[in-house]
Design an enzyme around this catalytic site. Structure first.
Site, mmCIF file in Angstrom:
data_model
loop_
_atom_site.group_PDB
_atom_site.id
_atom_site.type_symbol
_atom_site.label_atom_id
_atom_site.label_comp_id
_atom_site.label_asym_id
_atom_site.label_seq_id
_atom_site.Cartn_x
_atom_site.Cartn_y
_atom_site.Cartn_z
ATOM 1 N N SER A 143 0.850 -1.198 0.000
ATOM 2 C CA SER A 143 0.000 0.000 0.000
ATOM 3 C C SER A 143 0.882 1.243 0.000
ATOM 4 O O SER A 143 1.982 1.238 0.583
ATOM 5 C CB SER A 143 -0.881 0.009 1.241
ATOM 6 O OG SER A 143 -1.544 1.254 1.363
ATOM 7 N N TYR A 157 -1.858 -0.453 10.360
ATOM 8 C CA TYR A 157 -1.997 -0.942 8.980
ATOM 9 C C TYR A 157 -0.790 -0.495 8.141
ATOM 10 O O TYR A 157 -0.184 -1.298 7.423
ATOM 11 C CB TYR A 157 -3.298 -0.408 8.377
ATOM 12 C CG TYR A 157 -3.438 -0.627 6.891
ATOM 13 C CD1 TYR A 157 -3.874 -1.862 6.399
ATOM 14 C CD2 TYR A 157 -3.147 0.384 5.975
ATOM 15 C CE1 TYR A 157 -4.004 -2.066 5.026
ATOM 16 C CE2 TYR A 157 -3.279 0.185 4.614
ATOM 17 C CZ TYR A 157 -3.707 -1.042 4.140
ATOM 18 O OH TYR A 157 -3.832 -1.251 2.780
HETATM 19 P P1 NAP Z 1 -11.424 -5.665 -0.082
HETATM 20 O O1 NAP Z 1 -12.325 -5.207 -1.187
HETATM 21 O O2 NAP Z 1 -11.777 -5.365 1.333
HETATM 22 O O3 NAP Z 1 -11.177 -7.238 -0.239
HETATM 23 C C1 NAP Z 1 -10.408 -7.914 0.706
HETATM 24 C C2 NAP Z 1 -10.345 -9.366 0.353
HETATM 25 O O4 NAP Z 1 -9.503 -10.028 1.306
HETATM 26 C C3 NAP Z 1 -11.701 -10.060 0.420
HETATM 27 O O5 NAP Z 1 -11.727 -11.029 -0.611
HETATM 28 C C4 NAP Z 1 -11.669 -10.749 1.789
HETATM 29 O O6 NAP Z 1 -12.487 -11.894 1.853
HETATM 30 C C5 NAP Z 1 -10.207 -11.131 1.861
HETATM 31 N N1 NAP Z 1 -9.692 -11.375 3.215
HETATM 32 C C6 NAP Z 1 -9.641 -10.520 4.262
HETATM 33 N N2 NAP Z 1 -9.045 -11.112 5.320
HETATM 34 C C7 NAP Z 1 -8.709 -12.371 4.916
HETATM 35 C C8 NAP Z 1 -8.089 -13.478 5.544
HETATM 36 N N3 NAP Z 1 -7.669 -13.420 6.815
HETATM 37 N N4 NAP Z 1 -7.932 -14.613 4.835
HETATM 38 C C9 NAP Z 1 -8.335 -14.703 3.544
HETATM 39 N N5 NAP Z 1 -8.934 -13.685 2.893
HETATM 40 C C10 NAP Z 1 -9.119 -12.541 3.582
HETATM 41 O O7 NAP Z 1 -9.947 -5.075 -0.280
HETATM 42 P P2 NAP Z 1 -9.172 -4.421 -1.528
HETATM 43 O O8 NAP Z 1 -9.376 -2.957 -1.470
HETATM 44 O O9 NAP Z 1 -9.436 -5.164 -2.764
HETATM 45 O O10 NAP Z 1 -7.683 -4.658 -1.013
HETATM 46 C C11 NAP Z 1 -6.883 -5.736 -1.433
HETATM 47 C C12 NAP Z 1 -5.480 -5.458 -0.950
HETATM 48 O O11 NAP Z 1 -5.084 -4.183 -1.426
HETATM 49 C C13 NAP Z 1 -5.325 -5.419 0.572
HETATM 50 O O12 NAP Z 1 -4.125 -6.040 0.938
HETATM 51 C C14 NAP Z 1 -5.272 -3.927 0.883
HETATM 52 O O13 NAP Z 1 -4.520 -3.669 2.050
HETATM 53 C C15 NAP Z 1 -4.577 -3.407 -0.360
HETATM 54 N N6 NAP Z 1 -4.815 -1.993 -0.612
HETATM 55 C C16 NAP Z 1 -6.065 -1.522 -0.879
HETATM 56 C C17 NAP Z 1 -6.243 -0.160 -1.106
HETATM 57 C C18 NAP Z 1 -7.588 0.453 -1.419
HETATM 58 O O14 NAP Z 1 -7.669 1.681 -1.467
HETATM 59 N N7 NAP Z 1 -8.636 -0.326 -1.633
HETATM 60 C C19 NAP Z 1 -5.144 0.698 -1.054
HETATM 61 C C20 NAP Z 1 -3.900 0.177 -0.785
HETATM 62 C C21 NAP Z 1 -3.738 -1.176 -0.570
HETATM 63 P P3 NAP Z 1 -14.022 -11.847 2.459
HETATM 64 O O15 NAP Z 1 -14.726 -10.750 1.714
HETATM 65 O O16 NAP Z 1 -14.558 -13.205 2.181
HETATM 66 O O17 NAP Z 1 -13.888 -11.532 3.896
#
Ligand code: NAP
Length: 248
Positions: A143, A157
């Protein structure tokens, strides 16, 4: 070589966009998720519609027994893993460090740091020539918070993603001579349901004026970089970070 990808947290957001792009690139795909089976099966149906062989597997990436079960399903149903995307991640409610409980901090670190390290361990046991493997690729989803620190939001985080960056650097060097490349993407403010976890589902729209490009990012824009890093087009890239932050 057959391409087999495991995407942790593939049921929504960046992981789901990566699964769809992987389907278009001819990968066999494992979509991992934690709680939302319906969302995972929706992505599964989309990748099946694109002609990809795929499975959806529930497993908590912060629990090694469940990770072993996850990798066993990939071995048995898709074949030898060639690509791992450590994408699953979590964040706690927006707060200062003095308001954070130990259990919240541990939950963040277990999911965002322990999870990718353990998943990488089980991928290396399959990819490394030391164990009869033929190499492979790992992409960690870090991130922009690793650079920015997320003060007054979630420094735990940000610190977890800083740890993931250091892990990426070290592992890339450890495995460079074994045909395994390890890279990372650092997304900025991306429109996904992730921000609801911090208590602010509209966070990206609210902060758009602080982004030099003037807009939030789309999950597909992150997925493109992940799939490129996994591809042979990125054959000389290891220990590399791609920031997808709109200039932030
Ligand atoms: P998201 O929409 O919240 O999706 C998160 C995913 O991770 C979901 O499929 C969830 O499954 C799964 N998950 C959470 N905890 C888990 C665990 N312990 N074991 C297995 N699966 C788990 O998130 P996203 O925005 O796509 O983010 C994906 C990655 O990008 C993350 O690492 C996040 O830190 C990073 N990121 C995101 C952003 C942003 O702005 N969105 C920015 C920087 C970095 P369930 O739904 O089944 O719980």
């Amino acid at each position: 070589m057959d391409k087999v990808i495991l995407i942790t947290g593939g049921s929504r957001g960046i992981g789901a966009a990566t699964a769809i792009l992987a389907a278009q690139q001819g990968y066999r795909i494992c979509i991992n998720y934690l709680t939302d089976a319906a969302a995972a099966h929706e992505v599964l149906a989309q990748v099946h519609a694109l002609g990809a062989q795929a499975i959806a597997v529930r497993a908590d990436v912060s629990n090694e027994e469940e990770i072993i079960g996850l990798f066993t399903r990939v071995d048995e149903e898709l074949g030898p893993i060639t690509a791992l995307v450590n994408n699953a991640g979590t964040v706690g409610l927006k707060s200062r460090v003095d308001e954070m409980s130990e259990s919240r901090i541990l939950h963040t670190l277990r999911t965002n740091v322990l999870g990718p390290i353990l998943c990488s361990r089980h991928a290396v046991l399959r990819m490394s020539p030391r164990y009869g493997g033929q190499g492979g690729n790992i992409v960690n989803v870090s991130s922009g918070a690793a650079r920015l620190g997320s003060p007054n939001e979630y420094v735990d985080y940000a610190a977890s993603k800083g740890a993931l960056d250091t892990f990426t650097l070290g592992l890339s060097k450890e495995l460079a001579g074994e045909g395994i490349r390890v890279n990372a993407v650092r997304p900025g403010l991306i429109f996904t349901e992730f921000h609801a976890l911090s208590g602010d589902p509209g966070r990206v729209s609210k902060l758009e004026s602080s982004i030099p490009m003037g807009r939030g990012g789309r999950p597909e824009e992150v997925a493109e970089a992940i799939i490129w890093l996994l591809s042979d087009k990125a054959s000389y890239a290891t220990g590399t970070f791609i920031d997808l932050c709109g200039g932030r």
